[in-house]
Write an enzyme that holds these catalytic residues in place. Structure first.
Site: not given
Ligand code: IFM
Length: 447
Positions: A26, A126, A171, A299, A355, A408-409
Site C-alpha cells: 500500500q 499483508h 486478515e 472498522y 487497525e 486502498e486495494w
Molecule cells: O487498507 C486496509 C488494510 O490493508 C487492511 N485492513 C483494512 C484497511 C482499510 O480497508
C-alpha cells in the site's frame, strides 16, 4: 475538536501502546527494484476493471525511497509503535533463498525505527503473495503454507533483533475470502469452496511458522491479526436471526475458532458443509498453538437479512446513521460489543487493536485538512476500546489505520484513510487535523 479519554483510563498509562499502521504494497512503490519479484497485486492491478482508476502500486507513497522522512513523520505523531508489513516478493527469490537487496531495505528501516525509540510490530503477510507461487495454485495449494514457513524463517533469522512483535498474517478473511471466494481482491478467483480452502492453508501456514518464529525471535511476541465486523440481524424474524448467525459464523468464527479451539464452527457441518475445507490429520493442532497476542482490526458493522441462496444478504441499517466515504457505517458501540462478546466466548490471549480508522473525502484547503469526521470516529472508537477494557477485556495497544493515505486495494487511491494526507503527484505529506488530535492525546499522557 479533540480526542479525549476519561482521565482514569488504563489506555493513558505507560503500559498501553499507541501506534500507526501501514502495509508494504500500500505504501512502498518501487515494485521493480532490488530484485523484487512480481506479486499477485501487481498482476491484479494490470487487469482492466479490477482496481478503480486502473491504479497500481508502482509508485504508491514511494516509501521505499522516502522511508527516512516517514520515520520522522511517525516520530512527529508522538506514537510509541509502528506497525508495518514485509513484502514477501522482495526478500525471497524463486528458489526459496534470501534476497539480501530486499532485506537490506527492511534492515535499514527497522534500525531507523529503533534508533528513534519506536516499538516495531511486523506483519509477515499483508496480501502480497509472490506471483510465481500463485502460478502454482497460491493459497489453494497446500505447498504454499510450507513456502510461507521458509519465508518466515528467512525474515525472522535476518530481522529479529529489531522487531518487538511478529504477526504471521493480516486478515486471513480478506486474503482468502475476498481473493479466492468473492474475486474482488487478488488473485480474483470466485468459488465458494476456494475461499475456505485458501483460508485453511493460510491458518496452516500461520501454525507452521509459529515455532520457527519463536526459535529465531525468542524475545518477541508472536500472533496473528484478524479483521472482524459486528453482525446484526435486520429484524427479529427467525430467518434474519439465522442470516446474522451465518454471517457471524462465516466471517468471524470461521477464523478465530480454529486458532483458539482447534476446530471450525460445528454449525457448518449441518448447515453448510460445503464451506468446510479439506483438513489433513494433525492440521488443527498445528493451527491452534498458543499465541502471545491476537491482533484485531475493526472498522464497521453489518446488518443481515435472510437470502435463500446465499443464506444472508447485506442490508442497510434502517436507523439514521453516519457513514464514512467508503460507505461503512460508523458504529463504535459495535466495537465494544464485539470485543466483550469475544472475551466471553473465548479464552483469548492479550489483544491489540492493530487497525482502526476511517476513509474520509479529505481535501487540502489553505494547506490544512480539516477531517472532522475522522476525529469523531477516532474519539468514538478509542472510547469504545476503553469501555471494553473496563468490562475486563485485556487490550494492550491501539494502532490507527493509517499513518498516511495509501493504495486502498480495489479502491485504488480514491479512498483516504491516513492521519497524514499524501499528494500523490509531489509525494508531499501533510498531517491532517486528526493526526494533530491523535498526537495531542498521546502527548497528554506525559503532561
Ligand atoms: O487498507 C486496509 C488494510 O490493508 C487492511 N485492513 C483494512 C484497511 C482499510 O480497508
Amino acid at each position: 475538536m479533540s480526542i479525549t479519554l476519561p482521565s482514569n483510563s488504563k489506555m493513558l498509562t505507560s503500559d498501553f501502546i499507541f501506534g500507526v499502521a501501514t502495509a508494504s504494497f500500500q505504501i512502498e512503490g518501487a515494485t521493480n527494484v532490488d530484485n523484487r519479484l512480481p506479486s499477485i497485486w501487481d498482476t491484479f492491478c494490470a487487469i482492466p476493471g479490477k482496481v478503480k482508476g486502473a491504479d497500481n502500486g508502482d509508485q504508491a507513497c514511494d516509501h521505499y525511497h522516502l522511508w527516512k522522512e516517514d520515520i520522522q513523520l511517525i516520530k512527529h505523531l508522538g506514537v510509541d509503535a509502528y506497525r508495518l508489513s514485509i513484502a514477501w516478493p522482495r526478500v525471497m527469490d524463486e528458489k526459496g533463498e534470501a534476497n539480501q537487496a530486499g532485506l537490506n531495505f527492511y534492515r535499514n528501516l527497522l534500525t531507523g525505527l529503533k534508533a528513534e525509540g519506536l516499538k516495531v510490530f511486523v506483519t509477515l503477510y499483508h496480501w502480497d503473495l509472490p506471483q510465481h507461487l500463485e502460478n502454482k495454485g497460491g493459497w489453494l495449494n497446500r505447498e504454499t503454507a510450507y513456502q510461507f514457513k521458509q519465508y518466515a524463517d528467512i525474515v525472522t533469522k535476518e530481522l529479529a533483533e529489531w522487531v518487538d512483535s511478529w504477526a504471521t498474517f493480516n486478515e486471513p478473511f480478506c486474503a482468502a475470502i475476498l481473493g479466492y471466494e468473492l474475486g474482488i481482491h487478488a488473485p480474483g478467483l470466485s468459488e465458494p469452496e476456494y475461499g475456505r480452502q485458501a483460508a485453511h492453508h493460510i491458518l496452516l501456514a500461520h501454525g507452521l511458522a509459529l515455532p520457527v518464529i519463536r526459535k529465531n525471535a525468542p524475545t518477541s511476541q508472536v500472533g496473528i491479526v484478524l479483521n472482524m465486523n459486528r453482525s446484526y440481524a435486520a429484524s427479529e424474524k427467525a430467518e434474519d436471526q439465522f442470516a446474522c448467525l451465518m454471517r457471524e459464523t462465516l466471517d468471524n468464527q470461521f477464523f478465530i475458532e480454529p486458532l483458539i479451539k482447534g476446530q471450525y464452527p460445528q454449525l457448518l457441518k449441518t448447515v453448510a458443509p460445503h464451506y468446510l475445507p479439506t483438513i489433513l490429520p494433525g492440521d488443527m493442532d498445528i493451527i491452534a498453538q498458543p499465541m502471545d497476542f491476537l491482533g484485531m482490526n475493526f472498522y464497521t458493522c453489518n446488518h443481515n437479512a435472510y437470502d435463500a441462496e446465499a443464506m444472508f444478504k447485506n442490508v442497510k441499517n434502517t436507523e439514521q446513521v453516519e457513514y464514512t466515504d467508503i460507505g461503512w457505517e460508523i458504529a463504535p458501540h459495535a466495537f465494544t460489543e464485539l470485543l466483550v462478546n469475544l472475551h466471553k466466548q473465548y479464552d483469548l490471549p492479550p489483544l491489540y487493536i492493530t487497525e482502526n480508522g476511517a476513509a474520509c473525502a479529505d481535501e487540502i484547503v489553505d494547506g490544512e485538512i480539516n477531517d472532522e469526521q475522522r476525529i469523531r470516529y477516532l474519539d468514538g472508537h478509542l472510547n469504545a476500546v476503553n469501555l471494553a477494557m473496563e468490562s475486563g477485556v485485556d487490550i494492550r495497544g491501539y494502532f490507527a489505520w493509517s499513518l498516511m493515505d495509501n493504495f486502498e486495494w480495489a479502491e485504488g487511491y480514491s479512498k483516504r484513510f491516513g492521519l497524514t494526507y499524501v499528494d500523490y503527484q509531489t509525494q508531499e505529506r501533510t498531517i491532517k487535523r486528526s493526526g494533530h488530535a491523535y498526537r495531542a492525546l498521546l502527548n497528554s499522557r506525559h503532561a
